[in-house]
Design an enzyme around this catalytic site. Structure first.
Site, PDB file in Angstrom:
ATOM      1  N   VAL A   1       0.862  -1.185   0.000  1.00 24.98           N
ATOM      2  CA  VAL A   1       0.000   0.000   0.000  1.00 24.98           C
ATOM      3  C   VAL A   1       0.896   1.231   0.000  1.00 24.98           C
ATOM      4  O   VAL A   1       1.806   1.339   0.826  1.00 24.98           O
ATOM      5  CB  VAL A   1      -0.918   0.023   1.246  1.00 24.98           C
ATOM      6  CG1 VAL A   1      -1.710   1.330   1.307  1.00 24.98           C
ATOM      7  CG2 VAL A   1      -1.862  -1.169   1.251  1.00 24.98           C
TER       8      VAL A   1
ATOM      9  N   ALA B   1       4.574   4.181   2.655  1.00 33.80           N
ATOM     10  CA  ALA B   1       4.093   2.932   2.067  1.00 33.80           C
ATOM     11  C   ALA B   1       4.339   1.801   3.062  1.00 33.80           C
ATOM     12  O   ALA B   1       5.068   1.966   4.042  1.00 33.80           O
ATOM     13  CB  ALA B   1       4.827   2.651   0.759  1.00 33.80           C
ATOM     14  N   LYS B   2       3.720   0.682   2.826  1.00 31.99           N
ATOM     15  CA  LYS B   2       3.994  -0.499   3.650  1.00 31.99           C
ATOM     16  C   LYS B   2       3.589  -1.739   2.884  1.00 31.99           C
ATOM     17  O   LYS B   2       2.677  -1.698   2.053  1.00 31.99           O
ATOM     18  CB  LYS B   2       3.184  -0.438   4.950  1.00 31.99           C
ATOM     19  CG  LYS B   2       3.775  -1.260   6.064  1.00 31.99           C
ATOM     20  CD  LYS B   2       4.865  -0.485   6.752  1.00 31.99           C
ATOM     21  CE  LYS B   2       5.423  -1.187   7.968  1.00 31.99           C
ATOM     22  NZ  LYS B   2       6.180  -0.249   8.805  1.00 31.99           N
ATOM     23  N   GLY B   3       4.268  -2.849   3.183  1.00 33.14           N
ATOM     24  CA  GLY B   3       3.925  -4.113   2.545  1.00 33.14           C
ATOM     25  C   GLY B   3       3.774  -5.202   3.583  1.00 33.14           C
ATOM     26  O   GLY B   3       4.261  -5.075   4.713  1.00 33.14           O
TER      27      GLY B   3
END
Ligand code: GLU
Length: 425
Positions: free
Chosen positions: A69, A114-116
């Site tokens: 995201v 962002a992050k995953g």
């Protein structure tokens, strides 16, 4: 007891995206944020859900679900870690991505957020399976990541090796070794000196600044740390070295406690060898709930989200909370802690030492010139101290908590860029 201001819709207290949004709403009101900008910042910029097929060691094929995201790219490329955990879910990744936007803005590094995450249980997977999982996930993300697009980093259950695989996979696709695609790499493969220590050291600097701000002693404080990984373990070690007494620390199985203070170098050596804190000599065993409500001066939640909530906030005895984890305190708990006069140094400030040195790593990769460890630490310390002051000044200006003060600083900086860039239509 929580007052009416703390009542939240059922189930929302454990939904981190709702928690992130509640803080955004509150700060937006204080700074009188334009409603259109608020609408943009309430919605992730881009989200990708991928199916990641992996050939397991026994020959079977499993399909894992992964996310990336990007909450905002207004201030620069997306930035943020990737976590591997059975608990990963989309709203968690969305919240973590938004927190990265605010965190990067608080320390004023030129990144968005962002992050995953991948839903998996890395403790039940072999190195080979983890490598194949990481490589295929990277390949699936190839169109949205990049040194100028989105730069991943480690988070829960990922580390230097994961980043090395990610860098290699990306580089194989682009036909050029591209170290700046990811931060948190091993030193010697483009990693920065000091990255491993950065988050824990930044937390320790934030404790130091909080104590100074409150007029509390600079040494000898009784500290409780939840979590003993890269953030909690190293944070506790630095606080011990600064002359504080770490009286309790936990891992995923439980906590150890000794009111006279734990010998942190010994605790970490024990943890490395035994892989659990259990059995550490001269300490009593506590569970997680007992740990959080221990009598102490400083509490450092450095494990995971949703630890201090309306259920236990009234029981917390610490005078100062410095958030090593992302999102350890719910919005309802914020109100209770504020009423009780507990000083909370928020996650988006307190654990930002990590992403600050990630920024240094990205800069060094793009320069092809590497800095001495002391240079890294000195520059990070200056940023953390300046950011701490910006946050408490904003809290005073808007007559609010340091958390909402930090959101005000961050949102103003992101909104400034959004306004200048305008809407491309
Ligand atoms: N995962 C870390 C965090 O939550 C580091 C992110 C980064 O360095 O990009 O801040």
């Amino acid at each position: 007891m929580a007052d009416s201001a703390t009542v939240e819709p059922a189930g929302s207290e454990s939904n981190p995206f709702v928690q992130a949004q509640m803080r955004l709403d509150k700060a937006a009101e204080l700074i009188n944020l334009d409603p259109g900008i608020k609408r943009i910042l309430s919605t992730p910029y881009q989200e990708l859900t991928v199916s990641v097929p992996v050939k397991m060691d026994d020959g079977s094929v499993r399909v894992f679900t992964g996310y990336r995201v990007q909450h905002s790219v207004a201030r620069g490329p997306g930035k943020g870690g990737i976590r591997y955990s059975p608990e990963v879910h989309l709203d968690e990744v969305r919240a973590l991505a938004a927190w990265m936007t605010w965190k990067c803005a608080v320390v004023d590094v030129p990144f968005g957020g962002a992050k995953g995450g991948i839903i998996c249980d890395p403790r039940r997977m072999s190195q080979g399976e983890l490598e194949r999982l990481t490589r295929r996930y990277t390949a699936n993300l190839i169109d949205i990541i990049g040194p100028e697009r989105d730069v991943p980093a480690p988070d829960m259950n990922t580390g230097e090796q994961t980043m090395a695989w990610l860098m290699d996979t990306y580089s194989m696709h682009t036909r050029a070794t591209t170290t700046s695609i990811v931060t948190g790499k091993p030193v010697g493969l483009g990693g920065s000196k000091g990255r491993r220590e950065a988050t824990g050291l930044g937390v320790a600097f934030t404790v130091r600044e909080s104590l100074k701000h409150l007029g509390m002693p600079a040494t000898g404080c009784r500290v409780v740390v939840q979590g003993s990984g890269n953030v909690g373990g190293l944070g506790a070690l630095f606080l011990h070295e600064m002359g504080h007494k770490v009286i309790a620390i936990s891992d995923m199985y439980g906590a150890i406690h000794n009111d006279a203070g734990l010998d942190m170098p010994e605790v970490l050596r024990w943890l490395r060898e035994e892989r659990t804190l259990e059995g550490f000599p001269g300490a009593e065993r506590l569970d997680n709930a007992q740990l959080l409500t221990l009598d102490c001066d400083v509490l450092v939640p450095a494990a995971t989200e949703d630890q201090i909530t309306s259920r236990n906030a009234a029981e917390i005895k610490a005078k100062v909370i410095v958030e090593g984890a992302n999102g350890p305190t719910s919005a309802a708990a914020d109100v209770i802690l504020e009423q009780r006069g507990v000083f909370v140094a928020p996650d988006i400030l307190a654990n930002a030492g990590g992403v600050t040195v990630s920024y240094f790593e990205w800069v060094q990769n793009r320069m092809g010139y590497f800095w001495e460890e002391q240079v890294v630490f000195d520059r990070m310390e200056r940023i953390m101290v300046d950011s701490f002051h910006s946050v408490v000044e904003a809290a005073e200006k808007y007559q609010t908590s340091p958390r909402i003060g930090a959101y005000c600083v961050a949102i103003e900086r992101v909104a400034y860029c959004l306004n200048l860039r305008g809407i491309y239509a």
